[in-house]
Design a protein around this motif. Structure first.
Motif, PDB file in Angstrom:
ATOM      1  N   UNK A  96       0.820  -1.213   0.000  1.00 18.13           N
ATOM      2  CA  UNK A  96       0.000   0.000   0.000  1.00 18.13           C
ATOM      3  C   UNK A  96       0.853   1.261   0.000  1.00 18.13           C
ATOM      4  N   UNK A  97       1.985   1.241   0.696  1.00 13.16           N
ATOM      5  CA  UNK A  97       2.784   2.456   0.802  1.00 13.16           C
ATOM      6  C   UNK A  97       3.816   2.578  -0.314  1.00 13.16           C
ATOM      7  N   UNK A  98       3.977   1.541  -1.151  1.00 12.44           N
ATOM      8  CA  UNK A  98       4.905   1.668  -2.273  1.00 12.44           C
ATOM      9  C   UNK A  98       4.318   2.685  -3.247  1.00 12.44           C
ATOM     10  N   UNK A  99       5.094   3.697  -3.604  1.00 15.66           N
ATOM     11  CA  UNK A  99       4.549   4.759  -4.434  1.00 15.66           C
ATOM     12  C   UNK A  99       5.653   5.481  -5.183  1.00 15.66           C
ATOM     13  N   UNK A 100       5.226   6.154  -6.220  1.00 23.03           N
ATOM     14  CA  UNK A 100       6.112   7.056  -6.938  1.00 23.03           C
ATOM     15  C   UNK A 100       5.382   8.384  -7.065  1.00 23.03           C
ATOM     16  N   UNK A 101       6.135   9.422  -7.273  1.00 20.17           N
ATOM     17  CA  UNK A 101       5.574  10.748  -7.506  1.00 20.17           C
ATOM     18  C   UNK A 101       6.133  11.236  -8.821  1.00 20.17           C
ATOM     19  N   UNK A 102       5.258  11.744  -9.662  1.00 17.81           N
ATOM     20  CA  UNK A 102       5.674  12.278 -10.956  1.00 17.81           C
ATOM     21  C   UNK A 102       4.850  13.519 -11.272  1.00 17.81           C
ATOM     22  N   UNK A 103       5.231  14.176 -12.369  1.00 16.48           N
ATOM     23  CA  UNK A 103       4.519  15.384 -12.792  1.00 16.48           C
ATOM     24  C   UNK A 103       3.083  15.046 -13.192  1.00 16.48           C
ATOM     25  N   UNK A 104       2.178  15.928 -12.840  1.00 15.04           N
ATOM     26  CA  UNK A 104       0.787  15.846 -13.261  1.00 15.04           C
ATOM     27  C   UNK A 104       0.717  16.041 -14.767  1.00 15.04           C
ATOM     28  N   UNK A 105      -0.099  15.240 -15.433  1.00 17.40           N
ATOM     29  CA  UNK A 105      -0.317  15.432 -16.866  1.00 17.40           C
ATOM     30  C   UNK A 105      -1.812  15.517 -17.142  1.00 17.40           C
ATOM     31  N   UNK A 106      -2.156  16.001 -18.313  1.00 16.03           N
ATOM     32  CA  UNK A 106      -3.559  16.124 -18.690  1.00 16.03           C
ATOM     33  C   UNK A 106      -4.257  14.767 -18.630  1.00 16.03           C
ATOM     34  N   UNK A 107      -3.540  13.703 -18.924  1.00 20.67           N
ATOM     35  CA  UNK A 107      -4.113  12.356 -18.876  1.00 20.67           C
ATOM     36  C   UNK A 107      -4.534  11.943 -17.464  1.00 20.67           C
ATOM     37  N   UNK A 108      -4.045  12.635 -16.441  1.00 19.59           N
ATOM     38  CA  UNK A 108      -4.385  12.324 -15.051  1.00 19.59           C
ATOM     39  C   UNK A 108      -5.674  12.993 -14.586  1.00 19.59           C
ATOM     40  N   UNK A 109      -6.243  13.869 -15.384  1.00 21.41           N
ATOM     41  CA  UNK A 109      -7.372  14.690 -14.946  1.00 21.41           C
ATOM     42  C   UNK A 109      -8.554  13.850 -14.463  1.00 21.41           C
ATOM     43  N   UNK A 110      -8.919  12.821 -15.186  1.00 25.51           N
ATOM     44  CA  UNK A 110     -10.048  11.984 -14.781  1.00 25.51           C
ATOM     45  C   UNK A 110      -9.814  11.309 -13.440  1.00 25.51           C
ATOM     46  N   UNK A 111      -8.595  10.831 -13.211  1.00 23.75           N
ATOM     47  CA  UNK A 111      -8.259  10.203 -11.933  1.00 23.75           C
ATOM     48  C   UNK A 111      -8.317  11.225 -10.801  1.00 23.75           C
ATOM     49  N   UNK A 112      -7.874  12.451 -11.072  1.00 24.27           N
ATOM     50  CA  UNK A 112      -7.954  13.510 -10.057  1.00 24.27           C
ATOM     51  C   UNK A 112      -9.410  13.834  -9.743  1.00 24.27           C
ATOM     52  N   UNK A 113     -10.260  13.870 -10.765  1.00 24.58           N
ATOM     53  CA  UNK A 113     -11.690  14.101 -10.543  1.00 24.58           C
ATOM     54  C   UNK A 113     -12.281  13.003  -9.659  1.00 24.58           C
ATOM     55  N   UNK A 114     -11.866  11.757  -9.872  1.00 19.35           N
ATOM     56  CA  UNK A 114     -12.363  10.638  -9.063  1.00 19.35           C
ATOM     57  C   UNK A 114     -11.905  10.773  -7.610  1.00 19.35           C
ATOM     58  N   UNK A 115     -10.686  11.256  -7.411  1.00 18.48           N
ATOM     59  CA  UNK A 115     -10.189  11.476  -6.047  1.00 18.48           C
ATOM     60  C   UNK A 115     -11.048  12.529  -5.353  1.00 18.48           C
TER      61      UNK A 115
END
Length: 160
Positions: free
Chosen positions: A3-22
């Motif tokens: 659960x805690x394994x993660x990466x951080x990267x730059x936000x892209x336009x393709x991420x917008x739908x996932x951000x809306x779901x969050x």
């Protein structure tokens, strides 16, 4: 992957739908339609970061510069099912790491302690504790900045 394994990267336009779901997973924190709409615009327009867990966007933040010495975190959220495992801290850590020389402050605004939240289990008290754990201190409650009912608090993290 845990659960805690993660990466951080730059936000892209393709991420917008996932951000809306969050945002949709946090109806108390994003209860105003105007706020949801502005956040949706920000994740499609502004610079930002996303936290990835198990190949999915689990959290995001957007930011904007203020003069040459500060960045304001304009929107930040971690999916309701993923909160409390370090994703938000990882986003802030990356924002600090990628900050240019001379940047002296991170700024964020959230709901002030002076705004009552009766009966709320997962409210803004938790949010303020999160920011404090990540080096932010409250510095100003600008009366009426958000609305007469919801009082904002500006929190600041010094980087130098």
């Amino acid at each position: 992957m845990t659960e805690t394994a993660r990466t951080v990267r730059a936000l892209s336009l393709a991420d917008a739908g996932a951000c809306d779901a969050i945002v949709s997973s946090l109806p108390y924190h994003f209860g105003l339609e105007a706020g949801r709409a502005e956040c949706a615009r920000a994740v499609r327009r502004d610079e930002g970061l996303v936290g990835i867990v198990e190949h999915e966007v689990a959290g995001f933040l957007t930011w904007r510069p203020w003069f040459a010495i500060a960045r304001e975190i304009t929107w930040m959220a971690v999916h309701a099912d993923r909160r409390g495992v370090g994703i938000g801290s990882a986003l802030i850590d990356r924002l600090v790491e990628q900050s240019p020389p001379g940047l002296r402050y991170l700024v964020v605004t959230t709901l002030a302690e002076s705004t009552p939240e009766p009966g709320v289990q997962d409210g803004y008290a938790r949010t303020r504790r999160f920011y404090r754990r990540n080096g932010f201190e409250p510095v100003w409650e600008p009366t009426g900045w958000w609305s007469e009912r919801d009082q904002a608090v500006l929190m600041l993290r010094a980087l130098v």
